[in-house]
Design a protein around this motif. Structure first.
Motif, PDB file in Angstrom:
ATOM      1  N   PHE A   9      34.225  -5.507   8.049  1.00  0.00           N
ATOM      2  CA  PHE A   9      35.196  -5.356   6.962  1.00  0.00           C
ATOM      3  C   PHE A   9      36.565  -5.868   7.397  1.00  0.00           C
ATOM      4  O   PHE A   9      37.204  -6.670   6.722  1.00  0.00           O
ATOM      5  N   SER A  12      36.604  -9.527   7.641  1.00  0.00           N
ATOM      6  CA  SER A  12      36.695 -10.277   6.388  1.00  0.00           C
ATOM      7  C   SER A  12      38.072 -10.117   5.754  1.00  0.00           C
ATOM      8  O   SER A  12      38.569 -11.028   5.106  1.00  0.00           O
ATOM      9  N   MET A  13      38.702  -8.948   5.972  1.00  0.00           N
ATOM     10  CA  MET A  13      40.067  -8.791   5.480  1.00  0.00           C
ATOM     11  C   MET A  13      40.979  -9.808   6.165  1.00  0.00           C
ATOM     12  O   MET A  13      41.823 -10.442   5.541  1.00  0.00           O
ATOM     13  N   MET A  15      40.059 -12.586   7.406  1.00  0.00           N
ATOM     14  CA  MET A  15      39.733 -13.894   6.843  1.00  0.00           C
ATOM     15  C   MET A  15      40.529 -14.155   5.572  1.00  0.00           C
ATOM     16  O   MET A  15      41.073 -15.234   5.370  1.00  0.00           O
ATOM     17  N   LEU A  16      40.560 -13.128   4.728  1.00  0.00           N
ATOM     18  CA  LEU A  16      41.270 -13.265   3.441  1.00  0.00           C
ATOM     19  C   LEU A  16      42.732 -13.602   3.685  1.00  0.00           C
ATOM     20  O   LEU A  16      43.306 -14.498   3.077  1.00  0.00           O
ATOM     21  N   LEU A  19      43.194 -17.014   5.012  1.00  0.00           N
ATOM     22  CA  LEU A  19      43.019 -17.963   3.920  1.00  0.00           C
ATOM     23  C   LEU A  19      44.314 -18.162   3.162  1.00  0.00           C
ATOM     24  O   LEU A  19      44.722 -19.271   2.852  1.00  0.00           O
ATOM     25  N   PHE A  20      44.950 -17.029   2.860  1.00  0.00           N
ATOM     26  CA  PHE A  20      46.198 -17.104   2.110  1.00  0.00           C
ATOM     27  C   PHE A  20      47.291 -17.765   2.924  1.00  0.00           C
ATOM     28  O   PHE A  20      48.057 -18.561   2.420  1.00  0.00           O
ATOM     29  N   ALA A  23      46.832 -21.355   3.013  1.00  0.00           N
ATOM     30  CA  ALA A  23      47.241 -21.893   1.708  1.00  0.00           C
ATOM     31  C   ALA A  23      48.758 -21.966   1.632  1.00  0.00           C
ATOM     32  O   ALA A  23      49.342 -22.962   1.241  1.00  0.00           O
ATOM     33  N   CYS A  24      49.391 -20.862   2.057  1.00  0.00           N
ATOM     34  CA  CYS A  24      50.858 -20.827   2.057  1.00  0.00           C
ATOM     35  C   CYS A  24      51.394 -21.920   2.964  1.00  0.00           C
ATOM     36  O   CYS A  24      52.346 -22.603   2.639  1.00  0.00           O
ATOM     37  N   SER A  27      51.561 -25.224   1.338  1.00  0.00           N
ATOM     38  CA  SER A  27      52.628 -25.442   0.363  1.00  0.00           C
ATOM     39  C   SER A  27      53.986 -25.416   1.043  1.00  0.00           C
ATOM     40  O   SER A  27      54.836 -26.233   0.773  1.00  0.00           O
ATOM     41  N   SER A  28      54.147 -24.448   1.999  1.00  0.00           N
ATOM     42  CA  SER A  28      55.462 -24.393   2.630  1.00  0.00           C
ATOM     43  C   SER A  28      55.650 -25.610   3.522  1.00  0.00           C
ATOM     44  O   SER A  28      56.758 -26.064   3.728  1.00  0.00           O
ATOM     45  N   SER A  31      56.946 -28.060   1.251  1.00  0.00           N
ATOM     46  CA  SER A  31      58.317 -27.760   0.861  1.00  0.00           C
ATOM     47  C   SER A  31      59.260 -27.900   2.067  1.00  0.00           C
ATOM     48  O   SER A  31      60.419 -28.222   1.912  1.00  0.00           O
TER      49      SER A  31
END
Lengths: 435, 334
Positions: A9, A12-13, A15-16, A19-20, A23-24, A27-28, A31
């Motif tokens: 658990f 996987s948290m 991992m989440l 992932l973010f 992703a950030c 984008s950053s 930017s």
């Protein structure tokens, strides 16, 4: 199972989150690239201003805090970005250390945020206040410590702070009069309001009703709170249209683009709509005017924050003295009738343009981030990303533009007398058709 | 006492579902007295369009409730999916391959919800509430407050189009209603969820994969909420950070009003669809009454309670039982 399961658990948290973050990161990353290029142009322009002879020696920077209420809608972000962009525009980039704090919708949090800013030795605080009255004692504390307090858009009653707002400029009554004029004093209308109980909503609504009540031929057949939100405005307007398909016009606060979408969705013929400053609305006014969408766009401008910041800076630097700046300062009401909407080619309001092409910004983008007299330093990039406009330096505020706003008890002052007519029409913008 | 009530509900279920639809039709008919334009085809179209999104969120929520759990994260999942749709799909080049990572994230969120609830035994409302906070934090950090991009052209066109005189959201409603009904009442997965909801221990002993099924329910719920977010972006032309907030409570209310037991084990998706249409009808009619907003909300709340008390046999019997106890006490006192 439990240890293994827990490990899985947690894994996987993680991992989440990773992932973010990636992703950030993407984008950053982009930017960052953008801001570094902005940075280089900024240093270029700083050199330019040095050449210009301002020759500022390295002295102590002013410590300024930007305190927001909530973040998450286009308006709030644009207003904050404008302040950040101005603080990076020469010569302010050498004079100001700006820190941004988001307090959320909780007034207690904003009070404690103000307290820590005062304790940190702030020279000035520029803020969107959550409540006109609840911040009273902390503002008094700040003033006693010599902290300059500036509020934009929303106001406070404490008279040692400065309010810069369009709230007294008569959005409600002027748009309502326009609506009445278009309908020649006769017809059924909807009213799409903002957040219930909010001072801005009350001022706009009461202002509008002061006009509608003068015309017995105007019938308000539906009235709903849409929280200044496009989707809620669309949903509520759809419901109202089902009951009253024979409606003749819509008076809306922010979120007005949703009303247009509702008309489109039901295949209803276009009718006059008045609303605030969203880009989607302005474009619709241009595109559907000949189908009957004869409206006017005027409402809360995010550029207010920039105007407030510049007055504050001029007070900090001694360019403006205390007697030159009233407690309540009025920001002029933006006013764009349907036949004056012009789409901009560049990223500034130039040559009278006042909207952007639809592929450049979201429909909910609030267009009024520009004002050639008050904040000429701002470009579209400043409003969207908080970057200074390359090559731009801070222009002084024309003193005659600092206009005193009327006192309204409970909204921008405490022991004060309201003007005789709380909701006067601005005859430069609109004249009653029957006078 | 309790099992008797339970079986009563199950028996009366279909009758109840029919009742919700009949009530809605009667309401639309009666509403002619409030506004002459009511009862028209245009009104029915508007009601169906407004119901379509609630129906989609409520499909996933209904499955989770069927297993005896709750999903409080649907609101933020809608927002998450809406924001990602506008940022990744609506950024100009409209690369629909980017839909794959969006769905992967949705499935992962659903999986974590289900895993926390089923395997780690975290109470579902804590787990999903925490999840919605985490999601919101991530969105806020990622977007820095304003989501970039706009609604993908294709989605926007799709949501604004009319086929055979009906707006497209109505087709969404019909497809979702049929798919949801089959999933919940006609597949093994749906029946398994029902068994788990009515008696989890028994299901466990009957070698039914309890954990896996609950995880599935949450994953379906996340995907339903995610699809709602995507449609909402097409419908509204952009995304905001509170896009999904208005859908959390209606998603639970329609499931319960549609005849499902909040404790799980029973429910009929067609009832949920009926309840969504019913609630939209009521709110549309109330708005046309032209009374103040405060009273509109009071009437809306009262309507929900009255319908529940009159026609949910279990609640009605419970109320009778309470009243009887109260009156005997009064008699004894006398």
């Amino acid at each position: 199972m439990s240890i293994k399961a827990r490990k899985l658990f947690v894994l996987s948290m993680i991992m989440l989150i990773v992932l973010f973050i990636t992703a950030c990161g993407n984008s950053s990353g982009s930017s960052n690239g953008g801001s570094s290029s902005g940075g280089s142009s900024q240093s270029g322009s700083a050199a330019g201003s040095d050449g210009g002879g301002s020759g500022s020696e390295t002295k102590k920077k002013f410590k300024v805090y930007l305190s927001l209420s909530y973040s998450g809608n286009a308006w709030q972000n644009e207003a904050a970005n404008i302040v950040e962009a101005l603080a990076k525009t020469p010569p302010y980039d050498e004079m100001v250390e700006l820190k941004k704090v988001i307090s959320g919708a909780d007034v207690q949090k904003q009070i404690s945020d103000y307290q820590s800013m005062i304790a940190d030795g702030a020279d000035a605080i520029i803020s969107f206040p959550i409540s006109p009255t609840a911040l009273d004692s902390v503002i008094t504390q700040a003033c006693e410590q010599g902290v300059l307090m500036f509020m934009y858009d929303a106001t406070v009653t404490n008279e040692c702070a400065y309010n810069v707002s369009y709230i007294t400029a008569g959005q409600g009554q002027n748009t309502a009069q326009w609506r009445v004029n278009q309908l020649q004093g006769k017809g059924k209308i909807f009213m799409s309001r903002g957040v219930s109980g909010n001072a801005v909503d009350i001022m706009q609504y009461e202002g509008a009703m002061s006009v509608f009540n003068r015309y017995p031929g105007i019938e308000v057949v539906a009235e709903y709170y849409s929280d200044w939100d496009d989707v809620k405005t669309k949903t509520n307007t759809l419901k109202a249209l089902a009951a009253h398909p024979d409606v003749d016009g819509i008076w809306a606060e922010a979120g007005e683009y949703g009303a247009i979408q509702a008309l489109q969705q039901t295949g209803h013929k276009m009718i006059p709509v008045t609303g605030e400053n969203s880009n989607g609305f302005r474009l619709a006014l241009k595109n559907y005017a000949n189908e009957g969408l004869t409206g006017v766009s005027g409402g809360s401008p995010p550029a207010t924050s920039g105007f407030a910041f510049k007055i504050m800076m001029e007070m900090l630097t001694g360019q403006l003295s205390k007697d030159e700046v009233p407690h309540n300062i009025e920001y002029p009401l933006p006013w764009v009738p349907y036949d004056q909407v012009t789409v901009c080619e560049g990223s500034m309001f130039e040559n009278g343009c006042n909207a952007f092409p639809e592929d450049k910004v979201q429909t909910s983008f609030v267009t009024e981030v520009f004002n050639k007299d008050l904040v000429p330093e701002i470009s579209l990039e400043s409003a969207l990303e908080g970057k200074p406009t390359p090559g731009m330096t801070i222009q002084p505020i024309p003193k005659e533009m600092i206009k005193q706003a009327p006192d309204i008890p409970g909204i921008n002052c405490t022991n004060c007398n309201p003007p005789e007519d709380l909701y006067p029409l601005n005859l430069e913008l609109v004249r009653p058709f029957d006078q | 006492m309790k099992p008797a009530i339970q079986s009563e509900v199950n028996k009366g279920l279909n009758r109840y579902v029919v009742f919700v639809y009949i009530l809605t039709i009667v309401l639309i008919f009666l509403s002619k007295y409030i506004s002459p334009s009511f009862g028209s085809f245009a009104q029915i179209k508007a009601i169906l369009v407004l119901s379509s999104l609630t129906v989609l969120v409520a499909l996933g929520q209904g499955l989770v409730i069927l297993t005896g759990e709750l999903d409080l994260s649907v609101g933020k999942i809608i927002t998450l999916s809406g924001v990602l749709t506008s940022m990744w799909l609506g950024n100009g080049d409209e690369n629909w391959l980017m839909a794959i990572p969006i769905f992967a994230i949705l499935l992962l969120v659903g999986f974590l919800n289900g895993y926390g609830v089923a395997a780690l035994k975290i109470p579902s409302f804590i787990m999903t509430l925490a999840m919605s906070m985490i999601i919101y934090g991530c969105i806020l950090g990622y977007t820095k407050g304003t989501p970039d991009g706009m609604s993908p052209r294709l989605l926007e066109k799709l949501m604004a189009s009319n086929w055979f005189g009906l707006p497209s959201p109505i087709y969404v409603l019909i497809v979702v209603a049929i798919a949801g009904y089959f999933l919940q009442s006609r597949t093994k997965l749906g029946r398994t969820m029902q068994v788990i909801g009515s008696n989890r221990t028994a299901a466990h002993y009957a070698a039914i994969p309890v954990k896996r099924t609950i995880i599935f329910a949450y994953m379906i719920s996340a995907v339903c909420a995610g699809l709602t977010g995507m449609i909402l972006v097409g419908y509204s032309g952009g995304s905001t950070l509170n896009l999904g907030d208005a859908y959390l409570l209606p998603s639970i209310a329609t499931v319960v009003l549609g005849g499902a037991a909040i404790s799980g084990g029973s429910g009929n998706y067609l009832g949920t669809v009926g309840a969504a249409i019913f609630l939209t009808t009521v709110s549309t009619i109330i708005q046309a009454l032209g009374i103040s907003i405060g009273w509109q909300n009071v009437i809306y709340g009262l309507m929900i309670l009255v319908v529940l008390i009159l026609y949910r046999k279990d609640i009605y019997q419970m109320l009778q039982h309470q009243l009887r106890g109260w009156s005997t006490k009064k008699q004894e006192a006398a």
